[in-house]
Design an enzyme around this catalytic site. Sequence first.
Site, PDB file in Angstrom:
ATOM      1  N   THR A   1      -0.408   4.240 -12.500  1.00 25.52           N
ATOM      2  CA  THR A   1      -0.894   5.488 -11.921  1.00 25.52           C
ATOM      3  C   THR A   1       0.206   6.207 -11.154  1.00 25.52           C
ATOM      4  OG1 THR A   1      -2.425   6.393 -10.262  1.00 25.52           O
ATOM      5  CG2 THR A   1      -1.688   4.157  -9.930  1.00 25.52           C
ATOM      6  N   ASP A   2       0.057   7.520 -10.994  1.00 28.41           N
ATOM      7  CA  ASP A   2       0.989   8.286 -10.168  1.00 28.41           C
ATOM      8  C   ASP A   2       0.804   8.016  -8.679  1.00 28.41           C
ATOM      9  OD1 ASP A   2      -1.441   9.589  -9.852  1.00 28.41           O
ATOM     10  OD2 ASP A   2      -0.710  11.575 -10.414  1.00 28.41           O
ATOM     11  N   GLU A   3      -0.319   7.396  -8.308  1.00 26.49           N
ATOM     12  CA  GLU A   3      -0.598   7.197  -6.885  1.00 26.49           C
ATOM     13  C   GLU A   3       0.372   6.220  -6.218  1.00 26.49           C
ATOM     14  OE1 GLU A   3      -4.659   6.960  -5.626  1.00 26.49           O
ATOM     15  OE2 GLU A   3      -5.390   7.778  -7.526  1.00 26.49           O
TER      16      GLU A   3
ATOM     17  N   TYR B   1      -5.708   0.632  -3.094  1.00 27.42           N
ATOM     18  CA  TYR B   1      -5.644   0.720  -4.555  1.00 27.42           C
ATOM     19  C   TYR B   1      -4.214   0.948  -5.029  1.00 27.42           C
ATOM     20  CZ  TYR B   1      -5.497   3.142  -9.034  1.00 27.42           C
ATOM     21  OH  TYR B   1      -5.155   3.547 -10.298  1.00 27.42           O
TER      22      TYR B   1
ATOM     23  N   LYS C   1      -1.632  -1.425  -7.298  1.00 28.29           N
ATOM     24  CA  LYS C   1      -1.016  -1.013  -8.559  1.00 28.29           C
ATOM     25  C   LYS C   1       0.508  -1.035  -8.452  1.00 28.29           C
ATOM     26  CE  LYS C   1      -2.519   0.184 -11.927  1.00 28.29           C
ATOM     27  NZ  LYS C   1      -2.854  -0.595 -13.158  1.00 28.29           N
TER      28      LYS C   1
END
Length: 356
Positions: free
Chosen positions: A133-135, A159, A163
């Site tokens: 993810t970009d997060e 989260y 990741k």
Amino acid sequence: MTLIVTGAAGFIGSCVVRQLVAETDELVVSVDALTYAGNPLSLGDAQASPKHRFEHADIRDQPRMQAIFEQYQPRAILHLAAESHVDRSIHGPAEFVSTNVVGTLTLLQVALDYWRGLPEPRRSQFRFQHISTDEVFGSLSATDPAFEETTAYQPNSPYSASKAGSDHLVRAWHHTYGLPTLMTNCSNNYGPYHFPEKLIPLMILNALDGKPLPVYGDGQNVRDWLYVEDHARALRLVLEKGRPGETYNVGGAAERKNIEVVDTLCNILDELHPQSGPHHRLITYVTDRPGHDRRYAINFTKLESELGWRPQENFETGLRKTVQWYLDNPEWVQSVRSGEYRNWLEMNYAGRTQAA
């Protein structure tokens, strides 16, 4: 020729499986633990295909995953299994670390042992593809350049931290052990079969039910939106043509403020389902999420220049297709509205006060 897809009954995983079964001749093995967000109905017509097998398994179960690898002898694994909802990670971070970090570690160990035992040329052709993810990159200001593959990691939620941990493990298994890995970091996905705890499906279904449309804070948080079918096509392209050890960003070229997303949804619903409208009257500003990242944006120049990928859908066409799908598929919606889902909505939203 066989591919294993983990998290196959989830939102993005099921889209990848449906595309692979419909458009290739390979055997696709779906692996999913079928937790709250996993739904075999999301596999659609792929479920009944002779080119598809389903294995109900947890990626943290090393003996079970070893047995699956031994039985099917895959040429690659696409690893999409993950806990992915930020709000859930705030309420219960341990499960995110367990699934996203420990689960990925387990898969890497299983894949490494399997890969080491392969004869050539199968050994050099094997791939471990990790979808992230970009997060993991943190939050951008309004004027910051978009995330690139070399952007420093700065995760801000349980989260995204989990990741980020899994991403680092994948990188380490390539550099330390030589495992031929591929990694992608994507922006926010949307589209059919999306579990209704995320922004777009939640707003669609609440609007159809005449319920409030809860917008966090001032609604100015920005995300880059990627239609899930475009994302699945990108993942397949990276699998076939990506360079082992490399990371590729996948974005939708569609930055939108959250309130703009909700406004657009209301306009589409007013047109396609006017009997539950007007829908803008349902917009309600609520207390913001703790540590809510302000902006995400993806630079996917590397994916475009090296592999020739661009999204086929723009935000407006993709969003219209998404709304129409939810209108046309009430049976699927009902199947995912389990007691746990309703309990989650109550826990997450009932205690939030309406913003002034």
